[in-house]
Design an enzyme around this catalytic site. Sequence first.
Site, mmCIF file in Angstrom:
data_model
loop_
_atom_site.group_PDB
_atom_site.id
_atom_site.type_symbol
_atom_site.label_atom_id
_atom_site.label_comp_id
_atom_site.label_asym_id
_atom_site.label_seq_id
_atom_site.Cartn_x
_atom_site.Cartn_y
_atom_site.Cartn_z
ATOM 1 N N LYS A 49 -9.910 3.719 0.072
ATOM 2 C CA LYS A 49 -9.729 3.863 1.526
ATOM 3 C C LYS A 49 -8.627 4.877 1.821
ATOM 4 O O LYS A 49 -7.826 5.209 0.943
ATOM 5 C CB LYS A 49 -9.364 2.497 2.122
ATOM 6 C CG LYS A 49 -8.027 1.926 1.613
ATOM 7 C CD LYS A 49 -7.831 0.487 2.077
ATOM 8 C CE LYS A 49 -6.500 -0.074 1.579
ATOM 9 N NZ LYS A 49 -6.357 -1.509 1.895
ATOM 10 N N ARG A 147 -5.543 -12.618 8.812
ATOM 11 C CA ARG A 147 -5.769 -11.276 9.359
ATOM 12 C C ARG A 147 -7.264 -11.185 9.631
ATOM 13 O O ARG A 147 -7.798 -12.040 10.310
ATOM 14 C CB ARG A 147 -5.252 -10.237 8.358
ATOM 15 C CG ARG A 147 -4.980 -8.870 8.927
ATOM 16 C CD ARG A 147 -4.464 -7.894 7.871
ATOM 17 N NE ARG A 147 -5.476 -7.566 6.867
ATOM 18 C CZ ARG A 147 -5.279 -6.734 5.845
ATOM 19 N NH1 ARG A 147 -4.106 -6.147 5.681
ATOM 20 N NH2 ARG A 147 -6.238 -6.474 4.990
ATOM 21 N N HIS A 179 -8.971 -11.896 0.843
ATOM 22 C CA HIS A 179 -7.872 -10.977 0.525
ATOM 23 C C HIS A 179 -6.582 -11.792 0.447
ATOM 24 O O HIS A 179 -6.348 -12.673 1.270
ATOM 25 C CB HIS A 179 -7.798 -9.917 1.632
ATOM 26 C CG HIS A 179 -6.997 -8.701 1.296
ATOM 27 N ND1 HIS A 179 -6.945 -8.133 0.038
ATOM 28 C CD2 HIS A 179 -6.201 -7.918 2.066
ATOM 29 C CE1 HIS A 179 -6.165 -7.060 0.060
ATOM 30 N NE2 HIS A 179 -5.688 -6.911 1.278
ATOM 31 N N ARG A 235 -10.654 -5.907 -7.086
ATOM 32 C CA ARG A 235 -10.726 -4.915 -6.017
ATOM 33 C C ARG A 235 -9.376 -4.212 -5.848
ATOM 34 O O ARG A 235 -8.755 -4.268 -4.797
ATOM 35 C CB ARG A 235 -11.100 -5.672 -4.738
ATOM 36 C CG ARG A 235 -11.881 -4.895 -3.720
ATOM 37 C CD ARG A 235 -12.285 -5.805 -2.572
ATOM 38 N NE ARG A 235 -11.144 -6.379 -1.901
ATOM 39 C CZ ARG A 235 -10.976 -7.680 -1.624
ATOM 40 N NH1 ARG A 235 -11.898 -8.567 -1.930
ATOM 41 N NH2 ARG A 235 -9.885 -8.100 -1.036
ATOM 42 N N TYR A 277 20.419 21.569 11.188
ATOM 43 C CA TYR A 277 20.696 21.058 12.538
ATOM 44 C C TYR A 277 21.750 19.952 12.531
ATOM 45 O O TYR A 277 21.680 19.024 11.724
ATOM 46 C CB TYR A 277 19.430 20.467 13.155
ATOM 47 C CG TYR A 277 18.317 21.444 13.433
ATOM 48 C CD1 TYR A 277 18.563 22.666 14.052
ATOM 49 C CD2 TYR A 277 17.012 21.126 13.092
ATOM 50 C CE1 TYR A 277 17.520 23.542 14.318
ATOM 51 C CE2 TYR A 277 15.965 22.000 13.360
ATOM 52 C CZ TYR A 277 16.224 23.204 13.970
ATOM 53 O OH TYR A 277 15.198 24.061 14.231
ATOM 54 N N CYS A 324 14.213 19.056 8.425
ATOM 55 C CA CYS A 324 13.642 19.611 9.662
ATOM 56 C C CYS A 324 12.117 19.462 9.638
ATOM 57 O O CYS A 324 11.554 18.883 8.719
ATOM 58 C CB CYS A 324 14.029 21.077 9.794
ATOM 59 S SG CYS A 324 15.805 21.326 9.656
ATOM 60 N N MET A 325 11.473 20.016 10.632
ATOM 61 C CA MET A 325 10.012 19.887 10.699
ATOM 62 C C MET A 325 9.336 20.568 9.513
ATOM 63 O O MET A 325 8.339 20.078 8.976
ATOM 64 C CB MET A 325 9.488 20.509 12.006
ATOM 65 C CG MET A 325 7.983 20.353 12.178
ATOM 66 S SD MET A 325 7.355 21.126 13.673
ATOM 67 C CE MET A 325 7.915 19.993 14.926
ATOM 68 N N ASP A 326 9.914 21.705 9.077
ATOM 69 C CA ASP A 326 9.228 22.568 8.115
ATOM 70 C C ASP A 326 10.003 22.824 6.830
ATOM 71 O O ASP A 326 9.490 23.478 5.929
ATOM 72 C CB ASP A 326 8.975 23.944 8.749
ATOM 73 C CG ASP A 326 8.566 23.830 10.193
ATOM 74 O OD1 ASP A 326 7.543 23.179 10.440
ATOM 75 O OD2 ASP A 326 9.280 24.357 11.069
HETATM 76 C C1 LIG Z 1 -6.324 -2.183 0.648
HETATM 77 C C2 LIG Z 1 -7.149 -3.314 0.228
HETATM 78 C C3 LIG Z 1 -7.287 -3.638 -1.135
HETATM 79 C C4 LIG Z 1 -6.465 -2.957 -2.216
HETATM 80 O O1 LIG Z 1 -5.155 -3.467 -2.172
HETATM 81 P P1 LIG Z 1 -4.027 -2.931 -3.174
HETATM 82 O O2 LIG Z 1 -2.845 -3.756 -2.849
HETATM 83 O O3 LIG Z 1 -3.819 -1.501 -2.845
HETATM 84 O O4 LIG Z 1 -4.541 -3.138 -4.538
HETATM 85 C C5 LIG Z 1 -8.178 -4.618 -1.480
HETATM 86 N N1 LIG Z 1 -8.885 -5.278 -0.535
HETATM 87 C C6 LIG Z 1 -8.754 -5.031 0.785
HETATM 88 C C7 LIG Z 1 -9.542 -5.822 1.756
HETATM 89 C C8 LIG Z 1 -7.869 -4.048 1.212
HETATM 90 O O5 LIG Z 1 -7.732 -3.807 2.511
#
Ligand SMILES: *Cc1c(COP(=O)(O)O)cnc(C)c1O
Length: 399
Positions: A49, A147, A179, A235, A277, A324-326
Site C-alpha cells: 500500500k 478501527r 488486524h 500479511r 533563515y 528550508c523548503m529546498d
Molecule cells: C498496513 C497494514 C498491514 C501491514 O502492517 P505492517 O505493520 O506494516 O506490517 C497489514 N494489514 C493491514 C490491514 C494494514 O493496513
Amino acid sequence: MTTIVPAAGSTAPIPAGPARVDIDLPAIAHNTEILAAKAPDAEVMAVVKADGYGHGAPAVARTALEAGATSLGVTTLAEAVALRQVGISAPILAWLYSAGDDVSGVIGAGIDIAVPSPEHLDAVVAGARKSGMRARVTPKLDTGLGRSGIMPLHWERTFDRLVAAEREGIIEVTGLMAHFANADAPGDPVIDSQVTALHEAVEQARSMGLECPRNHHSNSAGTLTRGSDGFEIVRPGIALYGLSPIEGEDFGLRPAMTFSAEVLMVKDVNEGQGISYGHSWIAPRDTVVALVAAGYADGVWRLLSNNFDVQLRGGRYAQVGRVCMDQFVVELGPRTASGAVPGGIRAGDRAVMFGDPARGAPHAGDWADKLGTIHYEVVCAARGRAARYVHTTSLQGEE
Ligand SMILES: *Cc1c(COP(=O)(O)O)cnc(C)c1O
C-alpha cells in the site's frame, strides 16, 4: 515523485533532481525470505500500500512475488487496479473504500475485496451482480483493533448473508482477516485475545458453511514474533522494506531505501556567521559548510533543523541552521592544517540522510525518534522533486 522525461525533440540530458531515493530490491527479496521463514506454514501476502511505503509498489510487488510471496495487499481499490494495469497477475486484496463505491469495475479487474462492515457487503453484492462476475471477498473482522472491521455483534448475520451469496454464485469468500492493535508490544494480552477471536470466527464461519480457506491476521510485528498463529497467510508490510516494528530487534532485516541529496557547493564561513533563515545556528569558529539540495518540500522535515546527521564520503556531519523548503546546510568543520576541506567533501558528493546502517548511513528510525513518530512515516516522506531509482543489484558492497 518526479519522473525525468527529456524535452520533446531534444536529446540534451536534463539533470536529474538532486534529491533521490535509491531502492535496493535484493534487500526486499532478502526481507521477504526472512518473513517467509518466520511463518513456514503460511503464505506471504506482501503489503505494498501507499506506493510500497514510498518504495514504488510495482517493483516491490514483483520482487516480493519472485522471492516467495504469493499475493499482494493494498489499501485502496485504485492502488489494486494500478498493479493489475502494470501486468501483475497475482491475487491482490484491497481493504479500504467507501460503502457507496461502485465496485463492479474492480471485481471485473479480478481484485479481491475486503468487507469491513455490513454496508460494504451491500456494495460488493451490488457490484458482483452488476459486473456479472463472482466477487472474491475477505470479511474484515474487528477482533479488538477498534478501527475498520465488522463488529462481533454482526459476524453471524454477515456469515449468513455470505453463505446465501455463495449459493447464488455471486461471491466467493477467500477467508477472514483481522488486524492487530498491539502486535509491536509482544506479551500484550490484547494480542492473544485477538488471535483467539479470529480462530473462533473462522470456526463459526466454517460451521455455517463458508470454507474460508485462507485467513490472516499477522502484520510484520505478528509475523516476526509469532509466525502465522495457525492461520494460512501472513500479511507483513514494514518488515519487507527492512524496518523492524519491534523496538531494539532488527531480525536481520535490511533497509531497502536510501534517501540522499547532492552537495551543490562547499564554502568557508567565518566565526559568528549565522546560517540559514533565522540564524538558528551561528558558526562557533571559522569553518566549512556544505549546501545540500533537499528540503521540507522533498521530505526533510523542518522540525529536524539542527538535529540530524548526514553521511558524506563515509563520515558523519551535523546539519546546521534551519531546514528550508529546498535545501539545508551541513557543517564539515574547520579546514585541516594543510588547508583542505575535511573529508575531502566537494560539490557533487551525495549526502545520505538515511539508508542502510550496514553501509554507514543513518537509520530512518533515527529521524523517527527525533520527530516523535515511527519509521513508517519517515520512509513515506520522500516526495516532491525527489526521484526514485530502483536497483536490481544489491547496494550493499558498493562504495
Ligand atoms: C498496513 C497494514 C498491514 C501491514 O502492517 P505492517 O505493520 O506494516 O506490517 C497489514 N494489514 C493491514 C490491514 C494494514 O493496513
